[in-house]
Design an enzyme around this catalytic site. Structure first.
Site, PDB file in Angstrom:
ATOM      1  N   LYS A 184       0.852  -1.186   0.000  1.00  0.00           N
ATOM      2  CA  LYS A 184       0.000   0.000   0.000  1.00  0.00           C
ATOM      3  C   LYS A 184       0.889   1.238   0.000  1.00  0.00           C
ATOM      4  CE  LYS A 184      -4.157   1.880   2.168  1.00  0.00           C
ATOM      5  NZ  LYS A 184      -5.188   1.699   3.200  1.00  0.00           N
TER       6      LYS A 184
ATOM      7  N   GLU B 160     -19.591  -5.271  10.507  1.00  0.00           N
ATOM      8  CA  GLU B 160     -20.544  -4.494  11.296  1.00  0.00           C
ATOM      9  C   GLU B 160     -21.567  -5.379  11.994  1.00  0.00           C
ATOM     10  OE1 GLU B 160     -18.920  -1.910   8.015  1.00  0.00           O
ATOM     11  OE2 GLU B 160     -19.819  -3.905   8.091  1.00  0.00           O
TER      12      GLU B 160
ATOM     13  N   ARG C 284     -25.565  -1.388   7.678  1.00  0.00           N
ATOM     14  CA  ARG C 284     -25.236  -2.762   7.299  1.00  0.00           C
ATOM     15  C   ARG C 284     -25.570  -3.762   8.405  1.00  0.00           C
ATOM     16  NH1 ARG C 284     -19.503  -2.846   4.223  1.00  0.00           N
ATOM     17  NH2 ARG C 284     -20.675  -4.152   2.788  1.00  0.00           N
TER      18      ARG C 284
END
Length: 641
Positions: free
Chosen positions: A291, A379, A407
């Protein structure tokens, strides 16, 4: 060889090859040996573009090679690429006709920071929330199969998205359907670990080679008539992979797993993708990437460089007017509350679905690691975990963005509210969030929360109100939510004490005549400014559920017009709650509800977006003055009579 930068270029780099690529077909017309130069130029241009506009940063730098390889080998847009999460797609946008427009990304009227179907035919699926790519790509693969098309579907999942349950649900179903689907797991140390040893790399290249694939598929056909022999060969292959592979799980589910492989090695990528492209059935290619690749500071700090602000020239910075000093961000107010309350109450347990830094929980996680759970992008699990803790007498506090709480709605209702469990929600990013746009705006939470029995909901108007209402919610022996916006507040100092405010009790900010403004949350300051100009009564409602019914009744009797103000959809919001109460009581005072309209709000500066919707002080005042004229002329005595 690709360059490594230590600074973001402020002037546009020279990109002779990239400038010739206006669509992926132009890329595919290049000879393979020129692709490393395209990669080099694309990474340099991406650094420049994000420096000009700001935006998500590290994830895109990590997939430059992969993006080039995919568009080079697949016939996009006919072949479907589904990127997950959308942070990875800046290089994709540059290669698909949006090279010059990329400097407008996340700005009002500019490109979205995420894939957007209305923006480009190359954006096959909108991905603002993570972990949806495998489901969507599988649907596309099955749809192509039903229509008899040879179109290929590829899901590129990474940057933590593989941690969510939906991704594994989709993988399991994909294997069951035996659909022609390629899943690319971009493993950049932000999701699952990987084995990067030489033996693993060697076998990954072997398994992805055309020779091995031909032998494997041919052997499968021959040995299909000898089940015992095929099972022996299959188990031998699986055992070899298990010795060097980090993820036998995918093979167990039913995917042909290849990897891990260096995602920055163009030759390896092109060979592997070229060989996997036309294979039948579910395939998974596991690559590892860095990344922030190519930018030294981002490689060293991938979390800190997940996104950056626009880079200003030093001279311009020196000439700039100093910014007005404001108070702490609401997320930091929440983080300080957690630490202070945890010192008082050993039962407090903080939970977040992969939003530790964004929710202001870093200090808490360091001070109270045994009472902190980052459950990754899960979640649903976060809420049911909180419910289980509450069953054992603990005091869980769930830090979650408004848009992500959507969610886990089933868990909110069935696992927490139905059982009246003592769970506190710190709902961050409530209202319009600005540059992240429609996928991240938190403008539906009041509607889906206030209809749930046992829930109480607070909406603080400033930093100190936020701190004390969090205390109120925490002390409440049941499910309670406090919603607060992104960024800073008006700059109100925090009390050192934690003093719970009475549940369901509003506060009068000013007494006026004729009009009463009932303001909820972050728009209280704008309502107060408008109220002072109109000599109106202004109320900081504090609570959306329960409402201060006694005060509303008094205002309805003593005023000619009630105006509700909220940073939420008008439909189902706090204003709707006021309307319902007035109707139940038979109170017929005129009411005007000011809030967000019945459409999705795009990206832009939060202040500008609110002003466009008439939710700044001037807009609130203008709306009331217009309504006053109507009431005074046809429905009621003049104001102040």
């Amino acid at each position: 060889m690709a360059r490594t930068f230590d600074e973001i270029p402020l002037t546009r780099p020279q990109t002779p090859l990239l400038d010739r690529i206006n669509r992926p077909a132009d890329l595919r017309a290049l000879p393979r040996e020129q692709l490393p130069q395209v990669v080099d130029e694309l990474r340099a241009y991406l650094l420049y573009a994000v420096g000009q506009a700001g935006g998500h940063f590290g994830a895109g730098l990590g997939v430059v090679e992969l993006t080039v390889a995919l568009h080079y080998l697949f016939e996009t847009p006919e072949d479907r690429l589904v990127w997950d999460v959308g942070h990875q797609t800046y290089p994709h946008k540059i290669l698909t006709g949006r090279r010059e427009a990329i400097t407008s990304i996340r700005q009002q009227g500019g490109l979205s920071g995420f894939p957007n179907r209305s923006e480009s035919e190359y954006d096959t699926f909108g991905v603002g929330h993570s972990s949806t790519s495998v489901s969507a790509a599988l649907g596309m693969a099955l749809g192509a199969q039903m229509s008899g098309r040879a179109r290929r579907a590829v899901a590129i999942i990474g940057d933590g998205a593989m941690t969510a349950g939906q991704a594994f649900e989709a993988l399991n179903h994909a294997a069951h359907t035996n659909a022609n689907l390629l899943v690319i797991l971009n493993d950049n140390n932000m999701s699952i670990s990987h084995n990067v040893g030489g033996l693993a790399n060697y076998f990954a290249r072997v398994w992805a080679s055309k020779t091995y694939i031909t032998l494997r598929e041919g052997g499968k056909r021959v040995l299909a008539k000898m089940p015992a022999a095929w099972e022996f060969v299959r188990r031998t292959e699986e055992s070899m992979k298990n010795m060097v592979s980090p993820d036998a799980l995918f093979e167990a589910i039913g995917f042909n797993y290849i990897g891990p492989m260096d995602g920055h090695d163009m030759d390896e990528l092109l060979d592997a993708l070229g060989n996997l492209r036309d294979l039948k059935g579910p395939q998974l290619l596991h690559i590892y990437t860095t990344k922030g690749k190519g930018f030294g500071p981002a490689e060293a700090d991938p979390v800190g460089y997940h996104a950056i602000n626009k880079i200003e020239p030093k001279k311009k910075l020196e000439q700039a007017t100093p910014k007005k000093v404001t108070g702490p961000k609401y997320q930091d107010v929440f983080g300080r509350f957690l630490c202070d309350m945890a010192e008082q109450d050993p039962r407090l347990v903080a939970i977040t679905p992969a939003m530790c830094e964004g929710s202001g929980m870093l200090q808490y996680s360091q001070r109270f690691p045994e009472r902190f759970h980052d459950v990754a992008i899960c979640e649903q699990h976060a809420l049911t975990l909180a419910a289980g803790l509450a069953c054992e007498g603990q005091k869980p506090v769930v830090a979650i963005y408004s848009t992500f709480l959507q969610r886990a709605y089933d868990q909110l209702i069935h696992d927490i509210a139905l059982q009246d469990l003592d769970v506190t929600f710190g709902i961050d990013r409530a209202g319009v969030v600005g540059e992240d746009g429609a996928t991240h705006n938190g403008v539906f939470d009041l509607g889906y929360l206030r209809c749930v029995p046992n829930m109480i909901i607070a909406a603080p108007s400033d930093e100190n109100e936020c701190r004390q209402l969090l205390c109120s919610a925490y002390q409440h022996p049941g499910p309670a939510a406090v919603r607060y916006p992104r960024g800073t507040g008006p700059g109100v100092a925090l009390d050192t004490a934690l003093t719970p405010l009475p549940v369901g009790e509003a506060r009068v900010l000013r007494e006026g005549h004729g009009v009463a403004l009932l303001a909820f949350g972050a728009l209280v300051q704008a309502a107060l400014e408008a109220g002072e100009a109109l000599d109106a009564t202004v109320i900081d409602m504090r609570w959306v559920k329960p409402l201060d019914e006694a005060l509303i009744t008094r205002l309805a009797i003593s005023h000619l017009l009630l105006v509700t103000v909220e940073e939420h959809q008008r439909a189902t919001g706090a204003g709707s709650a006021v309307n319902e109460f007035l109707a139940e009581q038979g109170l017929t005072v005129p009411v005007m509800n000011l809030g967000l309209p019945d459409h999705f709000i795009d990206h832009g500066k939060r202040e500008t977006l609110l002003a466009e919707q008439g939710l700044d002080a001037n807009g609130i005042r203008a709306a009331i003055e217009n309504r006053q004229t109507h009431i005074g002329g046809t429905h009621a005595p003049a104001m102040g009579s």
